[in-house]
Design a protein around this motif. Structure first.
Motif, PDB file in Angstrom:
ATOM      1  N   HIS A   1       1.353   6.902  -6.776  1.00 34.82           N
ATOM      2  CA  HIS A   1       0.271   7.858  -7.014  1.00 34.82           C
ATOM      3  C   HIS A   1       0.718   9.290  -6.744  1.00 34.82           C
ATOM      4  O   HIS A   1       0.242  10.233  -7.374  1.00 34.82           O
ATOM      5  CB  HIS A   1      -0.942   7.514  -6.145  1.00 34.82           C
ATOM      6  CG  HIS A   1      -1.606   6.240  -6.558  1.00 34.82           C
ATOM      7  ND1 HIS A   1      -2.279   5.424  -5.657  1.00 34.82           N
ATOM      8  CD2 HIS A   1      -1.709   5.621  -7.761  1.00 34.82           C
ATOM      9  CE1 HIS A   1      -2.757   4.360  -6.296  1.00 34.82           C
ATOM     10  NE2 HIS A   1      -2.425   4.466  -7.576  1.00 34.82           N
ATOM     11  N   SER A   2       1.646   9.458  -5.798  1.00 34.06           N
ATOM     12  CA  SER A   2       2.125  10.793  -5.458  1.00 34.06           C
ATOM     13  C   SER A   2       3.252  11.259  -6.373  1.00 34.06           C
ATOM     14  O   SER A   2       3.747  12.377  -6.228  1.00 34.06           O
ATOM     15  CB  SER A   2       2.627  10.819  -4.008  1.00 34.06           C
ATOM     16  OG  SER A   2       3.806  10.040  -3.869  1.00 34.06           O
ATOM     17  N   SER A   3       3.650  10.386  -7.295  1.00 34.02           N
ATOM     18  CA  SER A   3       4.718  10.689  -8.267  1.00 34.02           C
ATOM     19  C   SER A   3       6.098  10.837  -7.622  1.00 34.02           C
ATOM     20  O   SER A   3       6.999  11.417  -8.235  1.00 34.02           O
ATOM     21  CB  SER A   3       4.384  11.958  -9.067  1.00 34.02           C
ATOM     22  OG  SER A   3       3.202  11.771  -9.818  1.00 34.02           O
ATOM     23  N   ARG A   4       6.287  10.279  -6.438  1.00 31.85           N
ATOM     24  CA  ARG A   4       7.638  10.293  -5.860  1.00 31.85           C
ATOM     25  C   ARG A   4       8.496   9.193  -6.481  1.00 31.85           C
ATOM     26  O   ARG A   4       9.712   9.246  -6.431  1.00 31.85           O
ATOM     27  CB  ARG A   4       7.567  10.132  -4.338  1.00 31.85           C
ATOM     28  CG  ARG A   4       6.832  11.281  -3.655  1.00 31.85           C
ATOM     29  CD  ARG A   4       6.942  11.192  -2.155  1.00 31.85           C
ATOM     30  NE  ARG A   4       8.242  11.657  -1.694  1.00 31.85           N
ATOM     31  CZ  ARG A   4       8.673  11.511  -0.438  1.00 31.85           C
ATOM     32  NH1 ARG A   4       7.913  10.886   0.451  1.00 31.85           N
ATOM     33  NH2 ARG A   4       9.856  11.968  -0.079  1.00 31.85           N
TER      34      ARG A   4
ATOM     35  N   GLN B   1       2.309   1.808  -3.449  1.00 38.10           N
ATOM     36  CA  GLN B   1       1.277   2.311  -4.358  1.00 38.10           C
ATOM     37  C   GLN B   1       1.031   3.796  -4.123  1.00 38.10           C
ATOM     38  O   GLN B   1       0.829   4.577  -5.061  1.00 38.10           O
ATOM     39  CB  GLN B   1      -0.011   1.508  -4.184  1.00 38.10           C
ATOM     40  CG  GLN B   1       0.093   0.077  -4.671  1.00 38.10           C
ATOM     41  CD  GLN B   1      -1.167  -0.725  -4.420  1.00 38.10           C
ATOM     42  OE1 GLN B   1      -1.894  -0.470  -3.460  1.00 38.10           O
ATOM     43  NE2 GLN B   1      -1.432  -1.694  -5.279  1.00 38.10           N
ATOM     44  N   SER B   2       1.090   4.203  -2.872  1.00 39.76           N
ATOM     45  CA  SER B   2       0.916   5.613  -2.545  1.00 39.76           C
ATOM     46  C   SER B   2       2.043   6.453  -3.129  1.00 39.76           C
ATOM     47  O   SER B   2       1.813   7.561  -3.639  1.00 39.76           O
ATOM     48  CB  SER B   2       0.860   5.792  -1.024  1.00 39.76           C
ATOM     49  OG  SER B   2       0.740   7.153  -0.684  1.00 39.76           O
ATOM     50  N   LEU B   3       3.273   5.920  -3.086  1.00 46.09           N
ATOM     51  CA  LEU B   3       4.407   6.636  -3.667  1.00 46.09           C
ATOM     52  C   LEU B   3       4.256   6.770  -5.179  1.00 46.09           C
ATOM     53  O   LEU B   3       4.609   7.798  -5.763  1.00 46.09           O
ATOM     54  CB  LEU B   3       5.716   5.908  -3.334  1.00 46.09           C
ATOM     55  CG  LEU B   3       6.208   6.016  -1.889  1.00 46.09           C
ATOM     56  CD1 LEU B   3       7.411   5.104  -1.674  1.00 46.09           C
ATOM     57  CD2 LEU B   3       6.583   7.457  -1.548  1.00 46.09           C
TER      58      LEU B   3
ATOM     59  N   ARG C   1       1.971  -4.316 -10.260  1.00 43.92           N
ATOM     60  CA  ARG C   1       2.628  -3.007 -10.175  1.00 43.92           C
ATOM     61  C   ARG C   1       4.121  -3.081 -10.468  1.00 43.92           C
ATOM     62  O   ARG C   1       4.747  -2.081 -10.820  1.00 43.92           O
ATOM     63  CB  ARG C   1       2.438  -2.422  -8.775  1.00 43.92           C
ATOM     64  CG  ARG C   1       1.022  -1.990  -8.464  1.00 43.92           C
ATOM     65  CD  ARG C   1       0.718  -0.652  -9.088  1.00 43.92           C
ATOM     66  NE  ARG C   1      -0.595  -0.148  -8.698  1.00 43.92           N
ATOM     67  CZ  ARG C   1      -1.073   1.016  -9.090  1.00 43.92           C
ATOM     68  NH1 ARG C   1      -0.360   1.773  -9.886  1.00 43.92           N
ATOM     69  NH2 ARG C   1      -2.266   1.413  -8.698  1.00 43.92           N
TER      70      ARG C   1
ATOM     71  N   PRO D   1       0.813  -1.229   0.000  1.00 40.90           N
ATOM     72  CA  PRO D   1       0.000   0.000   0.000  1.00 40.90           C
ATOM     73  C   PRO D   1       0.842   1.273   0.000  1.00 40.90           C
ATOM     74  O   PRO D   1       0.514   2.240  -0.697  1.00 40.90           O
ATOM     75  CB  PRO D   1      -0.825  -0.128   1.283  1.00 40.90           C
ATOM     76  CG  PRO D   1      -0.913  -1.600   1.524  1.00 40.90           C
ATOM     77  CD  PRO D   1       0.418  -2.139   1.101  1.00 40.90           C
ATOM     78  N   ALA D   2       1.923   1.287   0.775  1.00 42.03           N
ATOM     79  CA  ALA D   2       2.784   2.474   0.824  1.00 42.03           C
ATOM     80  C   ALA D   2       3.478   2.693  -0.510  1.00 42.03           C
ATOM     81  O   ALA D   2       3.644   3.836  -0.956  1.00 42.03           O
ATOM     82  CB  ALA D   2       3.819   2.330   1.945  1.00 42.03           C
TER      83      ALA D   2
END
Length: 284
Positions: A122-125, A118-120, A145, A115-116
């Motif tokens: 989505h945040s484009s980091r 995937q968050s990265l 992914r 999950p973390a």
């Protein structure tokens, strides 16, 4: 910087930055980076673990100094993955976004970290996710992914099986390999003991990867072919690694520009019969 993955056409040769800050200093690292970029290398691979962060720091200094365009930067994070934090890598590299982030090795905490990650994304980091040193079963468990894998694969130690290669081809996953010279094992220089200052001395764990019967048998075959043909063992080993089917990029490291040049020479050399002789038990 560029996106990473099968659709981005990863270059055949990438620069592995594992020696930076551990085996060579800033000046020597800059010389190798400058030479690589001049020769058209656009993919640079490092890791948070290399030199305890020194490799990322040196690469970051070079990026800030040279401001190269059209390149991709890959780095890796070590487990456990239940706490995903790439802040230090971003700071050392001096970038706001990492093109390709690998999980450096498989760990039981991978599911907790998804999950973390995937968050990265989505945040484009980070632009793309990859996994290093994984088996086919582990890759299947990672999920869609993950678009790139990076495994050790050379004449002595072959961690890209035929089944893994086929799975990646069917699922549009790029394959990157490293250590085409087996950390120097395939040059034969350790036949009479570990050479002082070599990677096998600096990182003793490499010894158990290569110092076993199968690797020695493959080294003996390489030595015989080199003696018969007049080609150096390094040239033949690099040629083998760079002409393996299904491989997108081979990471080439080193301490001097000459080490990179010998890889480009091997890329231009192609003798199917010779490679077939060296590949008698490939993907075994």
């Amino acid at each position: 910087m560029s996106s990473v993955g099968p659709s981005s056409s990863l270059p055949r040769i990438g620069l592995g930055c594992v020696t930076f800050g551990r085996e060579i200093d800033d000046a020597a690292s800059f010389a190798l980076l400058d030479h690589a970029f001049t020769r058209g290398v656009t993919h640079f691979d490092t890791a948070a673990a290399y030199g305890g962060g020194a490799s990322e720091t040196i690469l970051g200094k070079w990026l800030a100094s040279r401001k190269p365009e059209g390149i991709t930067i890959a780095t890796k994070m070590l487990p456990p993955y239940d706490r995903i934090d790439i802040t230090d890598s971003l700071r050392r590299l001096g970038v706001e976004q990492i093109d390709l982030l690998y999980l450096h090795q498989w760990h039981e905490s991978v599911p907790q970290g998804i999950p973390a990650l995937q968050s990265l994304l989505h945040s484009s980091r980070i632009k793309s996710l990859g996994a290093s040193n994984v088996t086919l079963e582990q890759l299947r468990a990672l999920g869609p992914r993950f678009r790139v894998i990076q495994n050790n694969h050379n004449l002595a130690v072959r961690d890209v099986t035929e089944a893994l290669r086929d799975y990646c081809a069917s699922n549009n996953i790029a394959i990157v390999t490293y250590s085409p010279l087996g950390a120097g094992f395939l040059t034969g220089k350790h036949q009479n003991g570990v050479q002082a200052g070599s990677r096998f001395e600096i990182i003793p764990g490499h010894q158990q990867v290569y110092f076993h019967d199968t690797a020695y048998q493959r080294l003996a075959r390489l030595e015989a072919v080199a003696k018969r043909t007049g080609h150096s063992q390094a040239h033949l080993a690099l040629t083998w690694a760079l002409h393996q089917p299904g491989i997108d990029t081979v990471l080439v490291g080193g301490r001097t520009p000459a080490h990179l040049d010998q890889a480009f020479a091997a890329l231009e050399f192609d003798d199917p019969a010779l490679l077939a002789e060296l590949t008698l038990d490939a993907f075994s």
